[in-house]
Structures are given as structure tokens and as C-alpha cells.
Write a protein that holds these residues in place. Structure first.
Motif, PDB file in Angstrom:
ATOM      1  N   ALA A  33       4.627 -14.084  -0.822  1.00 46.48           N
ATOM      2  CA  ALA A  33       4.241 -13.185  -1.916  1.00 46.48           C
ATOM      3  C   ALA A  33       5.132 -11.951  -1.925  1.00 46.48           C
ATOM      4  O   ALA A  33       5.614 -11.526  -2.995  1.00 46.48           O
ATOM      5  N   HIS A  34       5.375 -11.397  -0.752  1.00 39.72           N
ATOM      6  CA  HIS A  34       6.215 -10.199  -0.635  1.00 39.72           C
ATOM      7  C   HIS A  34       7.625 -10.455  -1.160  1.00 39.72           C
ATOM      8  O   HIS A  34       8.236  -9.587  -1.797  1.00 39.72           O
ATOM      9  N   ASP A  35       8.146 -11.643  -0.912  1.00 39.95           N
ATOM     10  CA  ASP A  35       9.481 -11.996  -1.410  1.00 39.95           C
ATOM     11  C   ASP A  35       9.549 -11.947  -2.934  1.00 39.95           C
ATOM     12  O   ASP A  35      10.593 -11.629  -3.504  1.00 39.95           O
ATOM     13  N   LEU A  36       8.441 -12.273  -3.599  1.00 43.45           N
ATOM     14  CA  LEU A  36       8.402 -12.210  -5.070  1.00 43.45           C
ATOM     15  C   LEU A  36       8.506 -10.772  -5.567  1.00 43.45           C
ATOM     16  O   LEU A  36       9.040 -10.521  -6.642  1.00 43.45           O
ATOM     17  N   LEU A  37       7.985  -9.826  -4.797  1.00 45.24           N
ATOM     18  CA  LEU A  37       8.063  -8.416  -5.171  1.00 45.24           C
ATOM     19  C   LEU A  37       9.479  -7.895  -5.010  1.00 45.24           C
ATOM     20  O   LEU A  37       9.971  -7.146  -5.852  1.00 45.24           O
ATOM     21  N   GLY A  38      10.142  -8.310  -3.945  1.00 38.38           N
ATOM     22  CA  GLY A  38      11.506  -7.844  -3.704  1.00 38.38           C
ATOM     23  C   GLY A  38      11.569  -6.332  -3.679  1.00 38.38           C
ATOM     24  O   GLY A  38      10.753  -5.676  -3.033  1.00 38.38           O
ATOM     25  N   ASP A  39      12.505  -5.752  -4.432  1.00 40.46           N
ATOM     26  CA  ASP A  39      12.607  -4.293  -4.507  1.00 40.46           C
ATOM     27  C   ASP A  39      11.968  -3.759  -5.794  1.00 40.46           C
ATOM     28  O   ASP A  39      12.336  -2.705  -6.293  1.00 40.46           O
ATOM     29  N   GLY A  40      10.981  -4.480  -6.298  1.00 41.64           N
ATOM     30  CA  GLY A  40      10.304  -4.090  -7.535  1.00 41.64           C
ATOM     31  C   GLY A  40       9.359  -2.917  -7.400  1.00 41.64           C
ATOM     32  O   GLY A  40       8.865  -2.394  -8.403  1.00 41.64           O
ATOM     33  N   ALA A  41       9.094  -2.476  -6.155  1.00 38.35           N
ATOM     34  CA  ALA A  41       8.206  -1.333  -5.945  1.00 38.35           C
ATOM     35  C   ALA A  41       8.584  -0.611  -4.661  1.00 38.35           C
ATOM     36  O   ALA A  41       9.069  -1.230  -3.716  1.00 38.35           O
ATOM     37  N   ASP A  42       8.366   0.701  -4.665  1.00 36.26           N
ATOM     38  CA  ASP A  42       8.501   1.506  -3.448  1.00 36.26           C
ATOM     39  C   ASP A  42       7.091   1.702  -2.919  1.00 36.26           C
ATOM     40  O   ASP A  42       6.239   2.277  -3.612  1.00 36.26           O
ATOM     41  N   ARG A  43       6.833   1.185  -1.706  1.00 31.27           N
ATOM     42  CA  ARG A  43       5.486   1.249  -1.148  1.00 31.27           C
ATOM     43  C   ARG A  43       5.492   1.834   0.250  1.00 31.27           C
ATOM     44  O   ARG A  43       6.494   1.799   0.948  1.00 31.27           O
ATOM     45  N   ASP A  44       4.338   2.306   0.629  1.00 37.17           N
ATOM     46  CA  ASP A  44       4.075   2.771   1.989  1.00 37.17           C
ATOM     47  C   ASP A  44       2.850   1.991   2.437  1.00 37.17           C
ATOM     48  O   ASP A  44       1.788   2.093   1.814  1.00 37.17           O
ATOM     49  N   ILE A  45       2.994   1.161   3.463  1.00 37.19           N
ATOM     50  CA  ILE A  45       1.869   0.371   3.969  1.00 37.19           C
ATOM     51  C   ILE A  45       1.608   0.795   5.413  1.00 37.19           C
ATOM     52  O   ILE A  45       2.527   0.813   6.227  1.00 37.19           O
ATOM     53  N   ARG A  46       0.344   1.112   5.679  1.00 34.65           N
ATOM     54  CA  ARG A  46      -0.057   1.518   7.028  1.00 34.65           C
ATOM     55  C   ARG A  46      -1.289   0.730   7.445  1.00 34.65           C
ATOM     56  O   ARG A  46      -2.128   0.415   6.599  1.00 34.65           O
ATOM     57  N   ILE A  47      -1.374   0.452   8.723  1.00 31.26           N
ATOM     58  CA  ILE A  47      -2.571  -0.161   9.288  1.00 31.26           C
ATOM     59  C   ILE A  47      -3.198   0.887  10.194  1.00 31.26           C
ATOM     60  O   ILE A  47      -2.540   1.416  11.098  1.00 31.26           O
ATOM     61  N   VAL A  48      -4.481   1.186   9.929  1.00 27.53           N
ATOM     62  CA  VAL A  48      -5.191   2.237  10.657  1.00 27.53           C
ATOM     63  C   VAL A  48      -6.449   1.637  11.270  1.00 27.53           C
ATOM     64  O   VAL A  48      -7.209   0.945  10.587  1.00 27.53           O
ATOM     65  N   GLU A  49      -6.659   1.918  12.556  1.00 27.18           N
ATOM     66  CA  GLU A  49      -7.861   1.437  13.224  1.00 27.18           C
ATOM     67  C   GLU A  49      -9.040   2.331  12.842  1.00 27.18           C
ATOM     68  O   GLU A  49      -8.914   3.554  12.731  1.00 27.18           O
ATOM     69  N   ALA A  50     -10.194   1.708  12.644  1.00 23.91           N
ATOM     70  CA  ALA A  50     -11.403   2.453  12.283  1.00 23.91           C
ATOM     71  C   ALA A  50     -11.840   3.357  13.426  1.00 23.91           C
ATOM     72  O   ALA A  50     -11.628   3.047  14.598  1.00 23.91           O
ATOM     73  N   ALA A  51     -12.459   4.459  13.073  1.00 25.09           N
ATOM     74  CA  ALA A  51     -13.008   5.379  14.072  1.00 25.09           C
ATOM     75  C   ALA A  51     -14.262   4.771  14.696  1.00 25.09           C
ATOM     76  O   ALA A  51     -14.948   3.962  14.065  1.00 25.09           O
ATOM     77  N   ASP A  52     -14.535   5.139  15.914  1.00 24.08           N
ATOM     78  CA  ASP A  52     -15.742   4.644  16.595  1.00 24.08           C
ATOM     79  C   ASP A  52     -16.994   5.158  15.923  1.00 24.08           C
ATOM     80  O   ASP A  52     -17.108   6.197  15.429  1.00 24.08           O
TER      81      ASP A  52
END
Length: 97
Positions: free
Chosen positions: A78-97
Motif C-alpha cells: 500500500a505504501h508503495d502506491l503512495l510513493g512521494d504523493g504525501a509528506d507524512r510524519d508517522i510515530r508509534i507511541v506506547e500507551a501510558a500506564d
């Protein structure tokens, strides 16, 4: 094990057609990897240095599951279909206790 959240912000969408092509298979790929889309769209409000840009919030059972989803063959396709079509910031954050 704490839940984790994949937070994606879209700084710019340069190619709406590529974005649409990406959107169609990306959600099923994420859901197949255990992700649950909690929110997506434009913010209702933005404060301090916040930007009025598209946001997607996805919940996973763990950081490991979130990483595995991003690195999965289905999401990569899916990501390959997007290519450089968007500037994104993706982060993975762990939930707080």
C-alpha cells in the motif's frame, strides 16, 4: 503489555490520486495486522504549534504489533502506491500506564 498508538500526520498531500490509491489497501492491511483506526481526518482544533493537517490515530495491542504492521508486506505494498504523493510524519507511541 501496554497498548500502542500509531500517529500519522500529513504535512502535505501532493498527489491526491496516489493518496486515494494508497488509502484503499492500507486500512485492510493495518486491520489485518491488528490495528484499529480510532480517528482520521482534520483536527477540530489545533493549539500552540499544532498544525491544521490530516491526522490518523490507530490503536494496536503493543509496540511490537504496531511495528509489525508498518513493516508487513501488505502495508508495504500500500505504501508503495503512495510513493512521494504525501509528506507524512508517522510515530508509534506506547500507551501510558
Amino acid at each position: 503489555m501496554a497498548k500502542a498508538y500509531w500517529v500519522a500526520t500529513y504535512r502535505a498531500i501532493r498527489n491526491p490520486d496516489a493518496m486515494a490509491a494508497y488509502a484503499k489497501p492500507s486500512r485492510p492491511a493495518i486491520e489485518a495486522a491488528g490495528g484499529r483506526v480510532l480517528a482520521r481526518g482534520m483536527p477540530a482544533a489545533a493549539f500552540e504549534l499544532g498544525q491544521m493537517e490530516r491526522v490518523v490515530l490507530i490503536e494496536f495491542d503493543s509496540v511490537e504489533r504496531a511495528r509489525a504492521a508498518y513493516e508487513s508486506p501488505a502495508y508495504k505494498a500500500a505504501h508503495d502506491l503512495l510513493g512521494d504523493g504525501a509528506d507524512r510524519d508517522i510515530r508509534i507511541v506506547e500507551a501510558a500506564d
